[in-house]
Design an enzyme around this catalytic site. Structure first.
Site, PDB file in Angstrom:
ATOM      1  N   ARG A   1       0.852  -1.173   0.000  1.00 17.60           N
ATOM      2  CA  ARG A   1       0.000   0.000   0.000  1.00 17.60           C
ATOM      3  C   ARG A   1       0.899   1.237   0.000  1.00 17.60           C
ATOM      4  O   ARG A   1       1.798   1.348   0.829  1.00 17.60           O
ATOM      5  CB  ARG A   1      -0.845   0.013   1.264  1.00 17.60           C
ATOM      6  CG  ARG A   1      -1.689   1.237   1.336  1.00 17.60           C
ATOM      7  CD  ARG A   1      -2.431   1.307   2.627  1.00 17.60           C
ATOM      8  NE  ARG A   1      -3.675   2.007   2.423  1.00 17.60           N
ATOM      9  CZ  ARG A   1      -4.699   1.913   3.242  1.00 17.60           C
ATOM     10  NH1 ARG A   1      -4.645   1.129   4.275  1.00 17.60           N
ATOM     11  NH2 ARG A   1      -5.781   2.586   3.000  1.00 17.60           N
TER      12      ARG A   1
ATOM     13  N   ASP B   1      -3.229   4.705  -2.857  1.00 20.53           N
ATOM     14  CA  ASP B   1      -4.512   5.186  -2.320  1.00 20.53           C
ATOM     15  C   ASP B   1      -5.147   6.253  -3.207  1.00 20.53           C
ATOM     16  O   ASP B   1      -6.352   6.451  -3.184  1.00 20.53           O
ATOM     17  CB  ASP B   1      -4.265   5.822  -0.945  1.00 20.53           C
ATOM     18  CG  ASP B   1      -4.832   4.968   0.159  1.00 20.53           C
ATOM     19  OD1 ASP B   1      -5.021   3.771  -0.070  1.00 20.53           O
ATOM     20  OD2 ASP B   1      -5.087   5.526   1.246  1.00 20.53           O
TER      21      ASP B   1
ATOM     22  N   GLY C   1     -14.490   5.426   8.914  1.00 21.22           N
ATOM     23  CA  GLY C   1     -13.668   4.788   9.948  1.00 21.22           C
ATOM     24  C   GLY C   1     -13.176   5.887  10.863  1.00 21.22           C
ATOM     25  O   GLY C   1     -13.900   6.842  11.150  1.00 21.22           O
TER      26      GLY C   1
HETATM   27  P1  AMP Z   1     -11.658   1.947  11.215  1.00 20.67           P
HETATM   28  O1  AMP Z   1     -10.713   3.116  11.057  1.00 20.67           O
HETATM   29  O2  AMP Z   1     -12.376   1.601   9.939  1.00 20.67           O
HETATM   30  O3  AMP Z   1     -11.037   0.752  11.875  1.00 20.67           O
HETATM   31  O4  AMP Z   1     -12.800   2.465  12.215  1.00 20.67           O
HETATM   32  C1  AMP Z   1     -12.514   2.725  13.565  1.00 20.67           C
HETATM   33  C2  AMP Z   1     -13.649   3.474  14.183  1.00 20.67           C
HETATM   34  O5  AMP Z   1     -14.881   2.784  13.928  1.00 20.67           O
HETATM   35  C3  AMP Z   1     -13.580   3.555  15.690  1.00 20.67           C
HETATM   36  O6  AMP Z   1     -12.811   4.658  16.101  1.00 20.67           O
HETATM   37  C4  AMP Z   1     -15.017   3.747  16.069  1.00 20.67           C
HETATM   38  O7  AMP Z   1     -15.319   5.122  16.035  1.00 20.67           O
HETATM   39  C5  AMP Z   1     -15.791   3.086  14.960  1.00 20.67           C
HETATM   40  N1  AMP Z   1     -16.484   1.857  15.374  1.00 20.67           N
HETATM   41  C6  AMP Z   1     -16.043   0.593  15.338  1.00 20.67           C
HETATM   42  N2  AMP Z   1     -17.000  -0.244  15.802  1.00 20.67           N
HETATM   43  C7  AMP Z   1     -18.073   0.518  16.119  1.00 20.67           C
HETATM   44  C8  AMP Z   1     -19.388   0.270  16.626  1.00 20.67           C
HETATM   45  N3  AMP Z   1     -19.816  -0.963  16.925  1.00 20.67           N
HETATM   46  N4  AMP Z   1     -20.200   1.333  16.830  1.00 20.67           N
HETATM   47  C9  AMP Z   1     -19.790   2.588  16.549  1.00 20.67           C
HETATM   48  N5  AMP Z   1     -18.587   2.873  16.045  1.00 20.67           N
HETATM   49  C10 AMP Z   1     -17.739   1.869  15.835  1.00 20.67           C
END
Ligand code: AMP
Length: 409
Positions: free
Chosen positions: A101, A158, A220
């Protein structure tokens, strides 16, 4: 045939083995989950590190180890890859390509490519646009060149998926010489994820990607939204840097550039402003509860915290604005795709967003919306605009891109 896939972003390295077979993207994803050996090495170069090895067949192994640099990180991962108990390979000679990546490819690189000296120079040339990411990305490539001599490396950028944007989307309304001389324009990020979920959404919907208009929402810790027409990006919310667009975990998203000027006039340094807008803003800065995790913000809101309530409302408001705008430039989207930690898992956030899209003929199915972490349709059958969840899988996309560039069938 086996491959090792190497991912390197924010000082994270993850490795996996993928047996090429592609009945469909979802089938491939299933295969990935079943047969992958996933490896993560965090905090390279800090003197401490954390190795996590997930092998579906043989369980999970976690270790604390000190790692000096990317070459050492890779050698630890390689040892685990061929480890009798946890390894997924019997020998490193089974590795026949390495996928990387890389965050920023600028305008020169519009697709995934074999790494050669020109590509390495292009990564260096774009380092000023992605100073936290491109240099460690290049270190990861160099480490693989040492560890796997003669094995081809493929760089998956990206920014590449967004290179189909027209100038009306990517140009900023500043003097053109800033674009011509310094490359100042919108590039977009999370391209690997947006590309993956677009293709997987077409598969899920049973329609050719070439005939679909999609609004893909990667929600995310970083968040971005992209308008994809027939598999081609026509606009995306992140810009020259991943700071623009939606409100994020710790990043501010769109603000009046006059705010930055005001802070400069107040005497704040570039570093201070960078830190403020990238690391102390977004959900973290607005809610002020010491967390940027949507779960914590929602819990605080439910306990009556006013700032947390405002943070959630702002987050939803901005996302709805972008969806409305992208629906307009697409002249009517077929589906909204949610992905990323919040998009895949946050039932309340999706509900708040979808409830505000009724005027677009997007009607939430509350029961379907209760599911998380899986591909699902969130809207009722009579909806004019569908909403679906597609769990992203950037590693698999890197794997697929590596195989495509290598010419494997
Ligand atoms: P990512 O960067 O895609 O791994 O997303 C991370 C973020 O997803 C975390 O900081 C949370 O804010 C959110 N997240 C993960 N699981 C949940 C959930 N069950 N409910 C709400 N937010 C979530």
């Amino acid at each position: 045939m086996s491959k090792v896939f190497f991912r390197d972003m924010e000082f994270e390295v993850s490795e996996g083995v993928y047996q090429p077979r592609e009945d469909s993207y979802l089938a491939a994803e299933h295969l990935w989950k079943q047969e992958i050996a996933g490896k993560k090495v965090l905090e390279v170069g800090t003197g401490s590190g954390f190795l996590s090895v997930i092998c579906a067949k043989k369980g999970k192994l976690e270790e604390e180890i000190a790692i000096r640099d990317h070459t050492e990180a890779l050698s630890v991962v390689c040892e685990k890859l061929v480890n009798r108990e946890h390894g997924a390979l019997s020998s490193l000679s089974e590795v026949d390509a390495v996928g990387h990546r890389v965050v920023h490819g600028g305008e020169k690189i519009r697709d995934s490519v074999f790494v050669d000296e020109d590509v390495k120079q292009a990564i260096v040339d774009c380092s000023s646009l992605a100073p936290l990411h491109n240099p460690p990305n290049l270190n990861g490539i160099k480490a693989c060149e040492k560890t796997f001599p003669g094995v081809p490396n493929v760089a998956v950028f990206d920014t590449a998926f967004h290179q189909t944007m027209p100038p009306s989307s990517y140009m900023y309304a500043v003097p053109t010489e800033l674009y011509e001389r310094d490359g100042i324009r919108k590039y977009g990020f999370h391209g690997t994820s947006h590309k993956y979920v677009s293709a997987a959404a077409a598969d899920f919907l049973g329609e050719p990607l070439s005939e679909l208009k999609l609004i893909t929402c990667h929600l995310g810790n970083g968040c971005s939204v992209t308008a994809v027409d027939g598999g081609k990006v026509i606009d995306t919310s992140m810009g020259l840097t991943p700071l623009a667009g939606l409100m994020m975990g710790t990043r501010c998203g769109d603000i009046d550039p006059g705010v930055v000027l005001h802070l400069v006039e107040e005497g704040r340094s570039a570093d201070e402003i960078n830190n403020l807008l990238n690391k102390q803003s977004g959900l973290l800065g607005v809610a002020g509860i010491g967390s940027n995790d949507m779960r914590d913000i929602l819990a605080a809101r439910d306990e009556g915290n006013e700032n947390a309530r405002r943070a959630v409302e702002m987050y939803v408001h901005r996302l709805v604005l972008y969806i409305g705008a992208y629906n307009t430039i697409l002249e009517g989207a077929d589906a909204i795709v949610f992905t990323g930690g919040i998009g895949e898992n946050s039932v309340p956030t999706r509900r708040l967003v979808l409830e505000r899209l009724r005027s677009l003929g997007c009607y939430i199915d509350d029961q379907q919306n209760e599911s998380y972490g899986e591909a699902v349709t969130l809207t009722t059958a009579d909806s004019l605009l569908k909403a679906i969840v597609i769990p992203t899988n950037e590693e698999l996309m890197i794997a697929r891109e590596t195989r495509r560039i290598k010419g494997d069938k």
